[in-house]
Design a protein around this motif. Structure first.
Motif, PDB file in Angstrom:
ATOM      1  N   GLY A   8      -9.097 -59.996  51.801  1.00 41.17           N
ATOM      2  CA  GLY A   8      -9.458 -60.463  50.452  1.00 41.17           C
ATOM      3  C   GLY A   8      -9.515 -61.984  50.081  1.00 41.17           C
ATOM      4  O   GLY A   8     -10.484 -62.527  49.703  1.00 41.17           O
ATOM      5  N   ASP A   9      -8.536 -62.598  50.653  1.00 40.32           N
ATOM      6  CA  ASP A   9      -8.261 -63.899  50.676  1.00 40.32           C
ATOM      7  C   ASP A   9      -9.345 -64.718  51.571  1.00 40.32           C
ATOM      8  O   ASP A   9      -9.879 -65.830  51.606  1.00 40.32           O
ATOM      9  CB  ASP A   9      -7.012 -64.653  50.521  1.00 40.32           C
ATOM     10  CG  ASP A   9      -6.328 -64.537  49.454  1.00 40.32           C
ATOM     11  OD1 ASP A   9      -6.892 -64.350  48.425  1.00 40.32           O
ATOM     12  OD2 ASP A   9      -4.973 -64.360  49.315  1.00 40.32           O
ATOM     13  N   VAL A  10      -9.580 -64.208  52.740  1.00 40.54           N
ATOM     14  CA  VAL A  10     -10.378 -64.918  53.827  1.00 40.54           C
ATOM     15  C   VAL A  10     -11.977 -64.975  53.056  1.00 40.54           C
ATOM     16  O   VAL A  10     -12.669 -65.641  53.111  1.00 40.54           O
ATOM     17  CB  VAL A  10     -10.718 -64.216  55.076  1.00 40.54           C
ATOM     18  CG1 VAL A  10     -11.739 -64.453  55.834  1.00 40.54           C
ATOM     19  CG2 VAL A  10      -9.108 -64.371  55.805  1.00 40.54           C
ATOM     20  N   GLU A  11     -12.208 -63.700  52.400  1.00 35.03           N
ATOM     21  CA  GLU A  11     -13.537 -63.500  51.757  1.00 35.03           C
ATOM     22  C   GLU A  11     -13.371 -64.640  50.395  1.00 35.03           C
ATOM     23  O   GLU A  11     -14.662 -65.089  50.208  1.00 35.03           O
ATOM     24  CB  GLU A  11     -13.814 -62.257  51.037  1.00 35.03           C
ATOM     25  CG  GLU A  11     -13.945 -61.073  52.311  1.00 35.03           C
ATOM     26  CD  GLU A  11     -13.709 -59.832  51.964  1.00 35.03           C
ATOM     27  OE1 GLU A  11     -13.617 -59.444  50.595  1.00 35.03           O
ATOM     28  OE2 GLU A  11     -14.180 -58.633  52.551  1.00 35.03           O
ATOM     29  N   ARG A  12     -12.352 -64.742  49.871  1.00 34.66           N
ATOM     30  CA  ARG A  12     -12.303 -65.823  48.724  1.00 34.66           C
ATOM     31  C   ARG A  12     -12.872 -67.144  49.250  1.00 34.66           C
ATOM     32  O   ARG A  12     -13.301 -67.901  48.477  1.00 34.66           O
ATOM     33  CB  ARG A  12     -10.819 -65.756  48.305  1.00 34.66           C
ATOM     34  CG  ARG A  12     -10.581 -66.855  46.990  1.00 34.66           C
ATOM     35  CD  ARG A  12      -9.161 -66.507  46.774  1.00 34.66           C
ATOM     36  NE  ARG A  12      -8.566 -67.905  46.131  1.00 34.66           N
ATOM     37  CZ  ARG A  12      -7.282 -68.112  46.248  1.00 34.66           C
ATOM     38  NH1 ARG A  12      -6.235 -67.372  46.618  1.00 34.66           N
ATOM     39  NH2 ARG A  12      -7.032 -69.431  45.848  1.00 34.66           N
TER      40      ARG A  12
ATOM     41  N   TYR B 295      -3.451 -72.121  47.112  1.00 31.51           N
ATOM     42  CA  TYR B 295      -2.374 -70.896  47.537  1.00 31.51           C
ATOM     43  C   TYR B 295      -3.122 -69.574  47.733  1.00 31.51           C
ATOM     44  O   TYR B 295      -3.951 -68.943  46.908  1.00 31.51           O
ATOM     45  CB  TYR B 295      -1.513 -70.755  46.192  1.00 31.51           C
ATOM     46  CG  TYR B 295      -0.319 -69.818  46.636  1.00 31.51           C
ATOM     47  CD1 TYR B 295       0.861 -70.062  47.078  1.00 31.51           C
ATOM     48  CD2 TYR B 295      -0.429 -68.636  46.105  1.00 31.51           C
ATOM     49  CE1 TYR B 295       1.826 -69.161  47.313  1.00 31.51           C
ATOM     50  CE2 TYR B 295       0.586 -67.702  46.070  1.00 31.51           C
ATOM     51  CZ  TYR B 295       1.895 -68.086  46.798  1.00 31.51           C
ATOM     52  OH  TYR B 295       2.735 -67.174  46.866  1.00 31.51           O
ATOM     53  N   SER B 296      -2.652 -68.952  48.886  1.00 26.79           N
ATOM     54  CA  SER B 296      -3.148 -67.700  49.175  1.00 26.79           C
ATOM     55  C   SER B 296      -2.486 -66.903  50.065  1.00 26.79           C
ATOM     56  O   SER B 296      -1.200 -67.354  50.377  1.00 26.79           O
ATOM     57  CB  SER B 296      -4.609 -67.714  49.730  1.00 26.79           C
ATOM     58  OG  SER B 296      -4.467 -68.060  51.199  1.00 26.79           O
ATOM     59  N   GLN B 297      -2.739 -65.504  50.600  1.00 31.93           N
ATOM     60  CA  GLN B 297      -2.065 -64.861  51.251  1.00 31.93           C
ATOM     61  C   GLN B 297      -2.286 -65.323  52.775  1.00 31.93           C
ATOM     62  O   GLN B 297      -1.815 -64.805  53.796  1.00 31.93           O
ATOM     63  CB  GLN B 297      -2.609 -63.294  51.151  1.00 31.93           C
ATOM     64  CG  GLN B 297      -2.134 -62.659  50.006  1.00 31.93           C
ATOM     65  CD  GLN B 297      -0.711 -62.714  49.747  1.00 31.93           C
ATOM     66  OE1 GLN B 297       0.158 -62.197  50.778  1.00 31.93           O
ATOM     67  NE2 GLN B 297      -0.149 -63.452  48.824  1.00 31.93           N
TER      68      GLN B 297
END
Length: 609
Positions: free
Chosen positions: A359-363, A386-388
């Motif tokens: 999800g965060d790579v897509e973000r 800030y992300s996973q």
């Protein structure tokens, strides 16, 4: 002059701060701290000396020996770094700064009694990661600089204080305590007490932490007390949730070496705390949303405990190498959970993390720089990115190394790594050099550059392969055909299973399907926010207005970024009326959020409205 950190005015040629002695007078009526700080440098320095500040008023700087004033300037504020405090020193190794904080301090949240559990006393707490310590005291606010400190907190006598430091004593205030504090006259006033603390081990400034309120505690182990507001139901629930903490500490020691911090106490904060947990040494801060009644919240504690070795003991040199803190800690957390709660639970954690990474790579598809482990953050606010990714891609990298060399060999490597670099701040290159020196030829077996400097998810990353993970994902994939999980299939599910199921439901989902799922399992009413938010995010994405009252209630109840970010993001990604709804809810909820959370939501809204 060379900077050591893109987020700090600290210069490489200048000496590091060794110790800071702080005197803090907390004025709840104005939400201001009046303070002084005695700074001790590692060596004398002549010429300009730089410190980071944000929203601080500097009343004066004094030579503690001669009592003469020292010249200083304070720059105009940079939107990310704050203001540079430049002091002119003449072979000084110490100086005293007299200053006051601002009600707008980005690290401090002052809560009125109605914003607390007990509703009877005010409360204040700090959150200094990533670059917010500078709004509490002037400092070289970079993890490259580790400091020791002492602190005297002058507070109303009906309150008590805790700190990420050793508690020395609670006593009546004395006149000398207030030396050179900006407003010393009320320091010894009736109805005030001083709580005194000492941190004897060096820590990066972002781990400076305190909280003040009407606090109680419960003993849950030989090294652990649980603190919270003095409300029996809150304390009893937290004590039950974290009763197994000592077992986790022992497993951490078995895996990673001695626990160096003496105490591992836990503070459950009011609902506005913006993170799941913060690994402040000796006193971990936690959101109340991890107190779930089934001991699954202990997994957040496992993560913060793991930081005692990876993050607190060995620290990333600056935020561009944040994965060295969080990737290692996510790996260590899952090893502790596996030892204490079993392989299946650890596999569920890994599966949820895998979905979060995707999800965060897509973000960040429009800015792939922040899908790298080692990235460039010049001119970037670390809170905005800030992300996973540092957590889960970092975990995947270490898990890839473990699979290559085998767990026994990797365990020995980890123990040697921790023993070699403890109480140091390092960068990615230092880790890679140590890896290649201690596992010869690893660079020929794993593309280390691709993992640390490449974008996205490397092809040799590994989706979990456990039975329970595959079963839940398979059930989720069947949902699009109208086949929802049956009661007997979910009878033993807790929050992790439901979260994984909801996160893996295929798109698109019809609103009627979601209503049917909720009718059977009451997910929108779940007391577990992991489940509730995963469901509500789905409700927003399919435009199911039935649940918008629950969305509003949730956004006004808690301030944890893990819940605010996906819900506000889903709303502003929808139709115009969803965007208006998001803006209206935020305007009403904003004052209940910590300044860090306010900034996160501001960024989401400004980008999409």
């Amino acid at each position: 002059m060379a900077a050591v950190d893109p987020h700090s005015f600290t210069e490489a040629s200048q000496p590091r701060t060794k110790h800071v002695s702080l005197s803090l007078y907390l004025d709840f009526s104005t939400s201001i701290i009046h303070a002084s700080g005695l700074f001790l440098l590692e060596r004398p320095h002549r010429g300009p000396f730089s410190l980071d500040t944000r929203s601080l008023t500097i009343h004066g700087i004094i030579d503690p020996t001669s009592r003469a004033s020292l010249p200083f300037t304070l720059s105009s504020p940079d939107p990310i770094k704050g203001s540079k405090l430049s002091i002119t020193l003449s072979d000084h190794s110490s100086f005293l700064i007299i200053y006051s904080t601002s009600p707008s301090s980005s690290a401090l949240q002052w809560l009125l009694p109605p914003q607390t559990f007990a509703k009877s006393h005010p409360f204040v707490y700090t959150q200094c990661q990533a670059i917010h310590a500078r709004s509490v005291f002037p400092c070289q606010d970079t993890p490259a600089v580790r400091i020791r400190y002492s602190a005297r907190l002058n507070i109303p006598s009906e309150l008590s204080a805790v700190m990420a430091a050793r508690h020395v004593q609670r006593r009546s205030p004395e006149k000398d305590d207030a030396l050179d504090v900006a407003t010393p006259s009320p320091w010894c006033a009736e109805g005030r007490v001083v709580e005194e603390f000492e941190m004897e081990q060096s820590v990066p400034p972002y781990l400076f932490a305190f909280a003040v309120g009407a606090l109680g505690n419960r003993e849950v182990g030989p090294r652990t007390r649980v603190y919270a507001e003095d409300v029996a139901s809150v304390l009893d629930s937290a004590a039950a949730e974290f009763a197994g903490t000592e077992e986790m500490i022992r497993e951490g020691e078995r895996l990673f070496g001695p626990y160096e911090w003496e105490r591992f106490d836990l503070l459950v904060l009011p609902p506005s705390f913006p993170y799941g947990g913060m690994e402040n040494p000796r006193m971990v801060f936690l959101t109340p949303t991890v107190v779930k009644g089934d001991a699954t919240g202990a997994q957040v504690v496992a993560h913060e405990l793991a930081h005692s070795w990876t993050g607190n003991l060995i620290t990333n040199k600056n935020n561009e190498h944040f994965w060295l803190n969080e990737g290692f800690t996510t790996y260590a957390e899952r090893r502790i959970v596996e030892a204490v709660q079993g392989e299946q639970i650890a596999a569920l954690n890994t599966g949820i993390g895998w979905r979060g990474l995707i999800g965060d790579v897509e973000r960040f598809e429009d800015n792939l720089e922040f899908t790298k482990l080692k990235n460039n953050q010049e001119g970037i606010d670390p809170d905005d990115v800030y992300s996973q990714v540092p957590y889960e891609k970092g975990f995947q990298f270490l898990w890839r190394i473990e699979r290559q060399v085998g767990r026994p060999a990797f365990d020995e490597f980890l123990k040697k790594y921790i023993a070699t670099f403890k109480f140091q701040s390092i960068d990615t290159e230092t880790f890679l050099d140590f890896l290649k020196a201690n596992i010869p030829g690893i660079e020929n077996q794993i593309d280390l550059v691709r993992w640390t400097e490449g974008t996205g998810i490397p092809p040799d990353a590994y989706e979990p392969d456990s039975t329970i993970y595959k079963q839940i994902v398979s059930l989720a994939n069947e949902f699009i055909n109208g086949r929802m999980a049956k009661e007997d299939e979910v009878a033993d599910w807790h929050s992790q299973e439901w979260e994984l199921y909801l996160e893996n439901l295929p798109e698109p989902i019809e609103a009627s399907q979601l209503v049917d799922l909720d009718s059977r399992y009451k997910l929108a009413e779940s007391k577990d926010y992991e489940v509730k938010v995963a469901f509500l995010k789905r409700a927003i994405s399919c435009g199911c207005k039935t649940y918008y009252n629950e969305v509003e209630k949730t956004l006004k109840e808690v301030g944890r970024g893990k819940y605010l970010r996906p819900l506000y993001t889903a709303l502003v990604s929808g139709k115009e009326d969803d965007k208006v709804f998001a803006k209206t809810v935020f305007s009403e909820a904003r004052e209940g959020y910590h300044p860090i959370a306010q900034g996160v939501v501001d960024a989401i809204l400004s980008k999409n409205l």
